[in-house]
Design a protein around this motif. Structure first.
Motif, PDB file in Angstrom:
ATOM      1  N   GLN A   1       0.731  -1.293  -0.144  1.00 58.07           N
ATOM      2  CA  GLN A   1       0.105   0.039  -0.117  1.00 58.07           C
ATOM      3  C   GLN A   1       0.873   1.345   0.036  1.00 58.07           C
ATOM      4  O   GLN A   1       0.654   2.281  -0.747  1.00 58.07           O
ATOM      5  N   ALA A   2       1.968   1.179   0.703  1.00 54.34           N
ATOM      6  CA  ALA A   2       2.847   2.415   0.854  1.00 54.34           C
ATOM      7  C   ALA A   2       3.603   2.527  -0.540  1.00 54.34           C
ATOM      8  O   ALA A   2       3.660   3.863  -1.077  1.00 54.34           O
ATOM      9  N   HIS A   3       3.792   1.621  -1.183  1.00 52.24           N
ATOM     10  CA  HIS A   3       4.580   1.567  -2.554  1.00 52.24           C
ATOM     11  C   HIS A   3       3.527   2.177  -3.455  1.00 52.24           C
ATOM     12  O   HIS A   3       4.072   3.072  -4.465  1.00 52.24           O
ATOM     13  N   ILE A   4       2.259   1.602  -3.531  1.00 53.19           N
ATOM     14  CA  ILE A   4       1.244   2.357  -4.394  1.00 53.19           C
ATOM     15  C   ILE A   4       1.137   3.920  -4.491  1.00 53.19           C
ATOM     16  O   ILE A   4       1.293   4.490  -5.144  1.00 53.19           O
ATOM     17  N   LYS A   5       1.018   4.293  -2.867  1.00 53.10           N
ATOM     18  CA  LYS A   5       0.872   5.793  -2.688  1.00 53.10           C
ATOM     19  C   LYS A   5       2.408   6.299  -2.964  1.00 53.10           C
ATOM     20  O   LYS A   5       2.344   7.623  -3.687  1.00 53.10           O
ATOM     21  N   PHE A   6       3.452   5.774  -3.168  1.00 51.43           N
ATOM     22  CA  PHE A   6       4.656   6.372  -3.277  1.00 51.43           C
ATOM     23  C   PHE A   6       4.595   6.486  -4.816  1.00 51.43           C
ATOM     24  O   PHE A   6       5.120   7.738  -5.238  1.00 51.43           O
ATOM     25  N   ASN A   7       4.365   5.510  -5.522  1.00 47.98           N
ATOM     26  CA  ASN A   7       4.351   5.749  -6.925  1.00 47.98           C
ATOM     27  C   ASN A   7       3.241   6.782  -7.619  1.00 47.98           C
ATOM     28  O   ASN A   7       3.794   7.477  -8.497  1.00 47.98           O
ATOM     29  N   ASP A   8       2.079   7.109  -6.888  1.00 47.84           N
ATOM     30  CA  ASP A   8       1.181   7.965  -7.029  1.00 47.84           C
ATOM     31  C   ASP A   8       1.854   9.387  -7.069  1.00 47.84           C
ATOM     32  O   ASP A   8       1.568  10.385  -7.653  1.00 47.84           O
ATOM     33  N   ALA A   9       2.451   9.504  -5.904  1.00 43.92           N
ATOM     34  CA  ALA A   9       3.097  10.890  -5.441  1.00 43.92           C
ATOM     35  C   ALA A   9       4.293  10.947  -6.537  1.00 43.92           C
ATOM     36  O   ALA A   9       4.426  12.469  -6.995  1.00 43.92           O
ATOM     37  N   ILE A  10       5.109  10.062  -7.028  1.00 45.04           N
ATOM     38  CA  ILE A  10       6.022  10.314  -8.198  1.00 45.04           C
ATOM     39  C   ILE A  10       5.158  10.845  -9.307  1.00 45.04           C
ATOM     40  O   ILE A  10       5.637  11.795 -10.145  1.00 45.04           O
ATOM     41  N   SER A  11       4.192  10.092  -9.767  1.00 51.02           N
ATOM     42  CA  SER A  11       3.366  10.591 -11.070  1.00 51.02           C
ATOM     43  C   SER A  11       2.934  11.976 -10.825  1.00 51.02           C
ATOM     44  O   SER A  11       2.863  12.751 -11.705  1.00 51.02           O
ATOM     45  N   GLN A  12       2.433  12.503  -9.734  1.00 50.28           N
ATOM     46  CA  GLN A  12       2.029  13.913  -9.451  1.00 50.28           C
ATOM     47  C   GLN A  12       3.262  14.649  -9.704  1.00 50.28           C
ATOM     48  O   GLN A  12       3.119  15.818 -10.312  1.00 50.28           O
ATOM     49  N   LEU A  13       4.350  14.511  -9.103  1.00 49.54           N
ATOM     50  CA  LEU A  13       5.737  15.414  -9.257  1.00 49.54           C
ATOM     51  C   LEU A  13       6.185  15.516 -10.918  1.00 49.54           C
ATOM     52  O   LEU A  13       6.591  16.393 -11.203  1.00 49.54           O
ATOM     53  N   GLU A  14       5.986  14.376 -11.557  1.00 48.62           N
ATOM     54  CA  GLU A  14       6.202  14.277 -12.852  1.00 48.62           C
ATOM     55  C   GLU A  14       5.409  15.071 -13.887  1.00 48.62           C
ATOM     56  O   GLU A  14       5.925  15.893 -14.727  1.00 48.62           O
ATOM     57  N   ALA A  15       4.028  15.006 -13.352  1.00 43.27           N
ATOM     58  CA  ALA A  15       3.245  15.986 -13.996  1.00 43.27           C
ATOM     59  C   ALA A  15       3.559  17.670 -13.939  1.00 43.27           C
ATOM     60  O   ALA A  15       3.176  18.389 -14.712  1.00 43.27           O
ATOM     61  N   LEU A  16       3.949  17.859 -12.733  1.00 42.91           N
ATOM     62  CA  LEU A  16       4.365  19.334 -12.398  1.00 42.91           C
ATOM     63  C   LEU A  16       5.995  19.650 -12.502  1.00 42.91           C
ATOM     64  O   LEU A  16       6.255  20.793 -12.504  1.00 42.91           O
ATOM     65  N   ALA A  17       6.855  18.938 -12.793  1.00 40.93           N
ATOM     66  CA  ALA A  17       8.174  19.016 -13.095  1.00 40.93           C
ATOM     67  C   ALA A  17       8.453  19.932 -14.376  1.00 40.93           C
ATOM     68  O   ALA A  17       7.907  19.610 -15.360  1.00 40.93           O
ATOM     69  N   ASP A  18       9.342  20.857 -14.218  1.00 43.38           N
ATOM     70  CA  ASP A  18       9.534  21.787 -15.376  1.00 43.38           C
ATOM     71  C   ASP A  18      11.119  21.536 -15.819  1.00 43.38           C
ATOM     72  O   ASP A  18      11.146  21.581 -16.896  1.00 43.38           O
ATOM     73  N   SER A  19      11.770  21.204 -15.123  1.00 43.85           N
ATOM     74  CA  SER A  19      13.332  21.147 -15.301  1.00 43.85           C
ATOM     75  C   SER A  19      13.671  19.885 -15.735  1.00 43.85           C
ATOM     76  O   SER A  19      13.195  18.698 -15.273  1.00 43.85           O
ATOM     77  N   PRO A  20      14.828  19.492 -16.609  1.00 45.51           N
ATOM     78  CA  PRO A  20      15.084  18.246 -17.139  1.00 45.51           C
ATOM     79  C   PRO A  20      15.851  17.404 -15.999  1.00 45.51           C
ATOM     80  O   PRO A  20      15.554  16.089 -15.688  1.00 45.51           O
ATOM     81  N   SER A  21      16.258  18.073 -14.898  1.00 43.93           N
ATOM     82  CA  SER A  21      16.934  17.349 -13.736  1.00 43.93           C
ATOM     83  C   SER A  21      16.068  16.846 -13.088  1.00 43.93           C
ATOM     84  O   SER A  21      16.040  15.716 -12.532  1.00 43.93           O
TER      85      SER A  21
END
Length: 260
Positions: free
Chosen positions: A87-107
């Motif tokens: 369950q923690a792994h699923i929430k962890f991946n969801d957080a990564i997806s949200q950050l990827e959608a908002l990320a601006d820089s290549p880094s």
């Protein structure tokens, strides 16, 4: 170049009012649009900052829970702990997806992709490993590397929030300066237009007042010509007709008095 008056005094008044009010309306509309765009941009910036901050905190919390649950699972061999890890792994991946959608820089994109790959590899290793009495937990040391990577991502997110906030501040200052310069130009223009229209309205009225005063003093030699809106010109023509009538009456009065 002679100014062409409208056909009526009311039309001249309306035209003057329109020319005087248009610059003010332009300033007001432009300022309203600019600040509305600023409000939308501010809302987007704040919303993204909140989501980014929350997602970063979720990464840290769920990663800690993943590490604790996985280690306890291999020690205690309790499937409930494995379920907590999943369950923690699923929430962890969801957080990564949200950050990827908002990320601006290549880094940011690179670090998030690397984090997703590392956690996926570790996840497959954990699921494929069987708990034994003395398990080899060396692969769980990867959590320390993932934790460092998460801290790096959180720092990048905080830096991106600071940059977006600074950019928003500069945009506000630029918009305020732009609106001020427009007001500095257009408001005096509106005042100038109002003054010009006032002169165009007052000039024929002054000429008419002067003509009436001349008639009152018995000065009938100077023709009356009112240059202005059509209805005032007609009124001037009637005053000139009255002048000629009074002049004739005055000329006929002298012989009449002599005869008397």
């Amino acid at each position: 170049m002679r100014f062409q008056y409208p056909s009526s005094f009311l039309k001249l008044l309306l035209v003057g009012f329109a020319f005087a009010i248009v610059p003010l309306l332009f300033v007001f509309a432009n300022a309203n649009i600019a600040f509305d765009n600023l409000a939308k941009q501010s809302q987007i910036t704040i919303s993204n900052a909140v989501v980014t901050t929350r997602s970063g905190r979720v990464l840290q919390e769920q990663l800690s829970l993943m590490e604790r649950s996985s280690k306890q699972y291999f020690v205690l061999q309790d499937n409930v702990l494995l379920n907590n890890y999943n369950q923690a792994h699923i929430k962890f991946n969801d957080a990564i997806s949200q950050l990827e959608a908002l990320a601006d820089s290549p880094s940011q994109h690179k670090n998030l992709q690397l984090l997703s790959e590392k956690t996926s590899q570790l996840h497959e290793t954990i699921l494929s490993s069987k708990p034994i009495n003395e398990p080899d937990l060396g692969f769980l040391n990867s959590f320390s590397q993932i934790t460092q990577l998460v801290e790096t991502i959180v720092q990048e997110n905080n830096l991106a929030i600071d940059v977006a906030s600074s950019q928003l501040t500069l945009t506000v200052q630029h918009t305020q300066k732009k609106v001020f310069l427009q007001s500095l130009v257009l408001i005096p223009l509106a005042i100038l237009m109002a003054g010009a229209i006032t002169y165009l309205l007052a000039n024929p009225i002054k000429r008419m007042d002067a003509a009436i005063r001349h008639l009152g003093k018995g000065e009938y030699d100077q023709p009356i010509a009112i240059d202005g809106p059509g209805d005032l010109r007609i009124l001037g023509q009637r005053l000139d007709w009255l002048r000629t009538e009074l002049k004739e009456v005055n000329e006929q009065k002298q012989p009449f008095l002599r005869h008397v």
